[in-house]
Design a protein around this motif. Structure first.
Motif, short mmCIF file in Angstrom:
data_model
loop_
_atom_site.label_atom_id
_atom_site.label_comp_id
_atom_site.label_asym_id
_atom_site.label_seq_id
_atom_site.Cartn_x
_atom_site.Cartn_y
_atom_site.Cartn_z
N LEU A 1 19.17 -4.33 -5.44
CA LEU A 1 18.95 -2.89 -5.32
C LEU A 1 18.22 -2.27 -6.50
O LEU A 1 17.48 -1.28 -6.33
N LYS A 2 18.37 -2.84 -7.69
CA LYS A 2 17.72 -2.28 -8.87
C LYS A 2 16.33 -2.85 -9.11
O LYS A 2 15.51 -2.22 -9.77
N SER A 3 16.08 -4.03 -8.61
CA SER A 3 14.79 -4.68 -8.87
C SER A 3 14.09 -5.08 -7.57
O SER A 3 12.96 -4.67 -7.31
N GLY A 4 14.77 -5.88 -6.73
CA GLY A 4 14.12 -6.44 -5.55
C GLY A 4 13.57 -5.41 -4.59
O GLY A 4 12.37 -5.43 -4.25
N ILE A 5 14.41 -4.49 -4.14
CA ILE A 5 13.97 -3.49 -3.17
C ILE A 5 12.93 -2.54 -3.78
O ILE A 5 11.87 -2.28 -3.17
N PRO A 6 13.12 -2.00 -5.00
CA PRO A 6 12.08 -1.15 -5.58
C PRO A 6 10.73 -1.86 -5.71
O PRO A 6 9.68 -1.27 -5.43
N ASN A 7 10.74 -3.12 -6.13
CA ASN A 7 9.48 -3.86 -6.23
C ASN A 7 8.87 -4.12 -4.86
O ASN A 7 7.65 -4.08 -4.69
N ALA A 8 9.72 -4.38 -3.87
CA ALA A 8 9.21 -4.59 -2.51
C ALA A 8 8.58 -3.31 -1.97
O ALA A 8 7.54 -3.35 -1.28
N ILE A 9 9.17 -2.16 -2.29
CA ILE A 9 8.59 -0.88 -1.86
C ILE A 9 7.24 -0.65 -2.54
O ILE A 9 6.28 -0.17 -1.90
N THR A 10 7.13 -1.01 -3.79
CA THR A 10 5.84 -0.90 -4.48
C THR A 10 4.77 -1.73 -3.76
O THR A 10 3.64 -1.26 -3.51
N VAL A 11 5.11 -2.96 -3.41
CA VAL A 11 4.16 -3.83 -2.71
C VAL A 11 3.89 -3.30 -1.31
O VAL A 11 2.75 -3.39 -0.82
N ALA A 12 4.90 -2.73 -0.66
CA ALA A 12 4.69 -2.14 0.67
C ALA A 12 3.65 -1.03 0.61
O ALA A 12 2.79 -0.91 1.50
N ARG A 13 3.71 -0.20 -0.41
CA ARG A 13 2.72 0.88 -0.56
C ARG A 13 1.32 0.30 -0.80
O ARG A 13 0.33 0.80 -0.23
N GLU A 14 1.26 -0.74 -1.61
CA GLU A 14 -0.05 -1.37 -1.89
C GLU A 14 -0.63 -2.02 -0.63
O GLU A 14 -1.84 -1.94 -0.38
N LEU A 15 0.23 -2.64 0.17
CA LEU A 15 -0.24 -3.25 1.42
C LEU A 15 -0.74 -2.17 2.38
O LEU A 15 -1.79 -2.33 3.02
N ARG A 16 0.02 -1.08 2.49
CA ARG A 16 -0.39 0.00 3.40
C ARG A 16 -1.75 0.57 2.98
O ARG A 16 -2.58 0.91 3.85
N ALA A 17 -1.99 0.67 1.69
CA ALA A 17 -3.28 1.18 1.22
C ALA A 17 -4.43 0.27 1.65
O ALA A 17 -5.58 0.72 1.76
N LYS A 18 -4.12 -1.00 1.90
CA LYS A 18 -5.14 -1.96 2.34
C LYS A 18 -5.16 -2.14 3.86
O LYS A 18 -5.89 -2.98 4.39
N GLY A 19 -4.34 -1.36 4.56
CA GLY A 19 -4.33 -1.43 6.02
C GLY A 19 -3.29 -2.35 6.61
O GLY A 19 -3.36 -2.68 7.80
N TYR A 20 -2.32 -2.79 5.81
CA TYR A 20 -1.27 -3.70 6.29
C TYR A 20 0.10 -3.03 6.15
O TYR A 20 0.25 -2.04 5.43
N GLU A 21 1.09 -3.61 6.82
CA GLU A 21 2.46 -3.13 6.70
C GLU A 21 3.35 -4.29 6.25
O GLU A 21 3.22 -5.42 6.74
N LEU A 22 4.25 -4.00 5.33
CA LEU A 22 5.22 -5.01 4.91
C LEU A 22 6.11 -5.37 6.09
O LEU A 22 6.69 -4.49 6.73
N ALA A 23 6.22 -6.68 6.39
CA ALA A 23 7.05 -7.10 7.53
C ALA A 23 8.53 -6.89 7.25
O ALA A 23 9.29 -6.52 8.16
N GLY A 24 8.96 -7.16 6.02
CA GLY A 24 10.37 -6.96 5.73
C GLY A 24 10.79 -7.64 4.44
O GLY A 24 9.96 -8.13 3.66
N VAL A 25 12.10 -7.68 4.24
CA VAL A 25 12.67 -8.33 3.07
C VAL A 25 13.82 -9.22 3.52
O VAL A 25 14.44 -9.01 4.58
N ARG A 26 14.13 -10.22 2.69
CA ARG A 26 15.27 -11.10 2.97
C ARG A 26 16.28 -11.00 1.84
O ARG A 26 15.91 -11.03 0.66
#
Length: 483
Positions: A233-258
């Motif tokens: 919650l303090k590292s994994g999800i926040p970093n995944a959200i950062t990458v999700a925003r970067e992917l969306r800016a390139k026209g992609y969507e983050l599929a998910g997290v495990r």
């Protein structure tokens, strides 16, 4: 894939050699394959492994190398080795389709063949069908617990060897698990392959965010990030959200997290909240780590927000009460023109003699009511009285409004399949799902499930009691002073 006929217990070969010497090798014989207890202390089993077993029967033969090995054991006469050289299975097989819901004491597979042929195939048939039926049943239970959530199979690294890993992926699909991490199983059976990455990927980079960015760069369309290497919650999800925003800016969507550790129910709720607040409601939450039907049911009861369950060890090893092995057996029920019965002091282990049919009584709404095992030429009708196979003093009446479905059919004649069409794994999985939906609801419970009624007909009951009496009379004649 060829299964060697040496995939057998030594005593099968010694019995064959004995049958040959006694002039019994060609005696017509009938064997039933069944199990005595539903696996996992549950209410049913899902039959699987038939097509694999039929492929074995169609192709069974001894190579010269295998014969040379047997000859080198110094146990067998040249005549027996010559007999094996021309050995082929030319028998008849009656069986339920894969994906059929079945129950204890029912004949799943019946083999009719010359005694030597029917005897030799025992071990391989049990090896194939016991394991795949056990896995398919475990998979069906897990899918039921997921209640519409997706289940992924990735038990290869914990499976019972390479072949066990392949067979397990196949059987899990029959039970309703629609994808696997096993690439070989994907190739062999056409099962969709799925996967993410390991903790080692994260640890191989300078930091978690760098690892996430690198993975997203390589797989932008299917990016699922493992978020529990350091702190979910303090590292994994926040970093995944950062990458999700970067992917969306390139026209992609983050599929998910495990999420692979910790309190999965709580972490999934928090992950869902964080992704939703960040504007990524479509990001899937994948949970893994020693999951099975009981854990999944508990998580759902705690309000987890898991979309996809990754199930490995406890599916591949069939862990749980009543798991580990199905306990299927293969028993002689007729030789020549003589019905045969195994008699023991425990009636639960006494076999059901002779050729049989397996009928399923179905209510007008299509739900299953009870199963009836009867003699192959016996006429069964609604309203008939049928008996408990474990306690002949208990009986029930078949409902007058019931109709019957034949559970089994002839699938092999003369050693060849009776149909050129082999059902697909999708057909089998659909059958499993459809059959489970027709069971009484209580049969699906994990704890104290409803006991589905399996009965034997009056004709079969009378034959068994008569044969038991004949055996007991024979015992008495052997006693001192017996007549």
């Amino acid at each position: 894939m060829r299964y060697s006929p040496l995939l057998t217990d030594l005593y099968q070969l010694t019995m064959l050699a004995g049958y040959l010497e006694e002039g019994m090798a060609e005696e017509p014989a009938v064997f039933d394959l069944f199990f005595r207890h539903n696996p996992f202390q549950g209410g049913y089993a899902v039959f699987a492994g038939l097509e694999t077993a039929l492929s074995f029967l169609e192709s069974i033969n001894f190579t010269e190398d295998e014969l040379e090995y047997l000859q080198g054991l110094g146990m067998f006469r040249p005549r027996f080795i010559d007999f094996l050289r021309s050995f082929r299975f030319r028998g008849k097989v009656t069986a339920a389709p894969e994906g059929t819901v079945v129950f204890a004491n029912e004949p799943l597979v019946t083999v009719e063949a010359p005694l030597a042929q029917a005897q030799l195939v025992e071990t391989a048939l049990l090896n194939i069908i016991n394991f795949q039926t056990l896995v398919a049943t475990k998979a069906a239970r897990i899918v039921n617990a997921a209640a519409g959530g997706t289940v992924l199979e990735f038990g290869l690294r914990r499976a019972q060897g390479p072949d066990g890993g392949v067979s397990e992926a196949r059987a899990a699909y029959v039970g309703g698990v629609k994808s696997t991490s096993n690439v070989l199983a994907g190739k062999l059976f056409g099962i969709p392959v799925k996967g993410t990455h390991a903790h080692s990927w994260i640890m191989a980079f300078p930091d978690e965010l760098a690892a996430f960015r690198a993975y997203a760069e390589v797989f932008p369309d299917t990016c699922i990030l493992l978020v529990d290497t350091y702190d979910t919650l303090k590292s994994g999800i926040p970093n995944a959200i950062t990458v999700a925003r970067e992917l969306r800016a390139k026209g992609y969507e983050l599929a998910g997290v495990r999420i692979d550790s910790g309190d999965l129910a709580y972490l999934s709720r928090e992950a869902r909240r964080m992704f939703d607040e960040a504007g990524f409601p479509s990001a899937k939450i994948v949970a893994s780590n020693e999951l099975d039907e009981f854990v999944i049911e508990s998580m759902r009861g705690e309000g987890s927000r898991v979309d996809i369950y990754g199930v490995g060890t406890r599916l591949a090893t069939c862990a749980g009460d009543g798991g580990g092995a199905l306990g299927g057996v293969y028993k002689l029920v007729r030789i020549g023109d003589r019905p045969k019965l195994k008699v023991t002091s425990d009636i639960a282990k006494a076999t059901l003699p002779d050729r049989k049919r397996l009928l399923r009584a179905v209510s007008p709404d299509g739900s299953f009511v009870l199963d009836v095992i009867c003699l192959h030429d016996e006429v069964i009708s609604p309203g008939d009285t049928v008996f408990d196979p474990l306690n002949p003093l208990q009986s029930v009446t078949i409902p007058l409004n019931a109709r019957f479905e034949e559970v089994r059919s002839v699938v092999m004649e003369g050693g060849a399949r009776t149909s050129a069409h082999q059902p697909s794994l999708d057909d089998m999985a659909d059958r499993s799902s459809e059959q489970l939906s027709r069971l009484p609801q209580g049969c699906l419970r994990f704890i104290n499930p409803h006991k589905y009624k399996v009965s034997i007909s009056s004709g079969l009951n009378n034959l068994r009691l008569r044969l038991m009496d004949e055996v007991q009379q024979g015992y008495r004649k052997l006693q001192p002073g017996g007549n």
